[in-house]
Design a protein around this motif. Structure first.
Motif, PDB file in Angstrom:
ATOM      1  N   ASP A  29     104.950 -43.187  30.685  1.00 61.16           N
ATOM      2  CA  ASP A  29     105.432 -44.458  31.087  1.00 61.16           C
ATOM      3  C   ASP A  29     104.762 -45.537  30.415  1.00 61.16           C
ATOM      4  O   ASP A  29     104.387 -45.572  29.345  1.00 61.16           O
ATOM      5  CB  ASP A  29     105.193 -44.283  32.645  1.00 61.16           C
ATOM      6  N   GLY A 100     108.248 -47.645  33.238  1.00 59.49           N
ATOM      7  CA  GLY A 100     108.917 -47.399  34.266  1.00 59.49           C
ATOM      8  C   GLY A 100     109.280 -45.960  34.707  1.00 59.49           C
ATOM      9  O   GLY A 100     110.150 -45.536  35.626  1.00 59.49           O
ATOM     10  N   SER A 102     108.912 -41.791  35.204  1.00 61.20           N
ATOM     11  CA  SER A 102     108.120 -40.951  36.044  1.00 61.20           C
ATOM     12  C   SER A 102     108.489 -39.349  35.799  1.00 61.20           C
ATOM     13  O   SER A 102     109.355 -39.131  34.817  1.00 61.20           O
ATOM     14  CB  SER A 102     108.692 -41.021  37.698  1.00 61.20           C
ATOM     15  N   ARG A 108     113.561 -46.593  38.428  1.00 62.51           N
ATOM     16  CA  ARG A 108     113.239 -47.709  37.456  1.00 62.51           C
ATOM     17  C   ARG A 108     113.367 -47.235  36.095  1.00 62.51           C
ATOM     18  O   ARG A 108     113.776 -48.223  35.242  1.00 62.51           O
ATOM     19  CB  ARG A 108     111.661 -48.103  37.719  1.00 62.51           C
ATOM     20  N   GLN A 157     102.053 -42.006  37.622  1.00 62.45           N
ATOM     21  CA  GLN A 157     101.622 -43.159  38.414  1.00 62.45           C
ATOM     22  C   GLN A 157     103.073 -43.582  39.215  1.00 62.45           C
ATOM     23  O   GLN A 157     102.990 -44.049  40.354  1.00 62.45           O
ATOM     24  CB  GLN A 157     101.221 -44.060  37.850  1.00 62.45           C
ATOM     25  N   ASN A 158     104.239 -43.548  38.551  1.00 61.75           N
ATOM     26  CA  ASN A 158     105.560 -44.270  39.077  1.00 61.75           C
ATOM     27  C   ASN A 158     106.016 -43.172  40.000  1.00 61.75           C
ATOM     28  O   ASN A 158     106.556 -43.808  41.277  1.00 61.75           O
ATOM     29  CB  ASN A 158     106.465 -44.256  38.063  1.00 61.75           C
ATOM     30  N   ILE A 161     104.012 -44.270  43.023  1.00 59.55           N
ATOM     31  CA  ILE A 161     104.516 -45.707  43.478  1.00 59.55           C
ATOM     32  C   ILE A 161     105.564 -45.612  44.365  1.00 59.55           C
ATOM     33  O   ILE A 161     106.049 -46.164  45.410  1.00 59.55           O
ATOM     34  CB  ILE A 161     104.369 -46.732  42.412  1.00 59.55           C
ATOM     35  N   PHE A 162     106.645 -44.906  43.850  1.00 58.91           N
ATOM     36  CA  PHE A 162     107.940 -44.694  44.315  1.00 58.91           C
ATOM     37  C   PHE A 162     108.127 -44.147  45.925  1.00 58.91           C
ATOM     38  O   PHE A 162     108.721 -44.379  46.816  1.00 58.91           O
ATOM     39  CB  PHE A 162     109.056 -43.881  43.499  1.00 58.91           C
TER      40      PHE A 162
END
Length: 277
Positions: A29, A100, A102, A108, A157-158, A161-162
């Motif tokens: 990412d 962005g 994943s 994203r 990490q995304n 976060i999502f």
């Protein structure tokens, strides 16, 4: 950070030829993106790039990324983005990471991990054909070096976060087994393409990041004395625990591969926790 990178650089310069990778292939990412998102969706403006490159460099950073320091230590050029077709040289690797992105398909970025691996497979097939059928090989990778290259992952990490943006805190860890199954599938596909050396970075403490404070305001989450989002960091630690277990299982499944797990969380947390020193 500078001290740690300095120690790594000194150690890396003393690498034996057995550890001198001829190329780096990167998946991830924004933490590893050297220009993918910028090439696909428009240039990343200043202040990104201002402290080292002195201009926008496609990186969501004011300077270099971990993968840039790795390339320097290995004596390789910076790894250009696969999506950047202008002036990019691929003889020593390619970067499929995009900001962005994943592991699972997310909202994203369209370049989730499975697609990045598919891009690599297409890259490998096309460049191998060109290399074999052209006397002007120029900046094409040597097909014999794909199995000798380092394959790096900095992603996940995304996905977490999502989860926090779209589900409850209790539901976030429920998704981890499926996310890591898809991660394992990506490694297996690359192994099938001849990859043998894998470097897996775990996820850093997203609860410590400034954008995390904006996305998860104090009224919606518990924070510690340093205003770090506790639930987000705890979720990351559980994800990393399961990621490490996944790496252990992959080592058993792929005995001819070397899979190194890097505890990025510990390094980043210590830097933030003791920033004054």
């Amino acid at each position: 950070m500078g001290l740690e990178i300095g120690k790594f650089a000194v150690a890396a310069r003393g690498l034996s030829s057995k550890c001198a990778f001829p190329a780096i292939y990167s998946f991830g990412d924004s933490t590893a993106d050297t220009g993918g998102m910028s090439a696909a969706f428009g240039p990343v403006p200043l202040p990104h790039g201002q402290t080292f490159f002195k201009k926008p460099s496609g990186r969501l950073s004011d300077g270099r990324l971990i993968i840039d320091f790795m390339a320097e230590c290995l004596g390789l050029p910076y790894v250009g983005a696969y999506l950047d077709s202008v002036g990019t040289k691929f003889a020593h690797g390619s970067n499929f990471a995009s900001a962005g992105s994943s592991i699972r398909q997310g909202p994203r970025s369209p370049f989730f991990l499975a697609l990045q691996v598919s891009q690599f497979m297409q890259f490998k097939a096309r460049t191998t054909e060109l290399y074999k059928n052209s006397s002007n090989r120029g900046d094409l990778p040597n097909p014999m070096e794909f199995s000798k290259a380092s394959y790096t992952f900095d992603i996940g990490q995304n996905d977490i976060i999502f989860g926090f943006l779209n589900t409850t805190e209790d539901q976030v860890p429920v998704t981890f087994p499926d996310i890591l199954t898809q991660f394992s599938q990506a490694v297996l596909r690359l192994y099938g393409e001849g990859a043998r050396a894998f470097l897996v970075h775990n996820v850093g403490p997203i609860g410590c990041l400034p954008f995390g404070a904006a996305m998860f305001p104090p009224k919606n989450t518990t924070r510690d004395k340093n205003q770090r989002a506790v639930a987000q960091n705890e979720a990351v630690k559980e994800f990393n625990r399961q990621l490490k277990d996944t790496v252990v299982q992959l080592r058993k499944q792929l005995p001819q591969a070397t899979i190194t797990y890097v505890d990025v969380y510990k390094v980043k947390f210590s830097l933030i926790d003791d920033a004054r020193n």
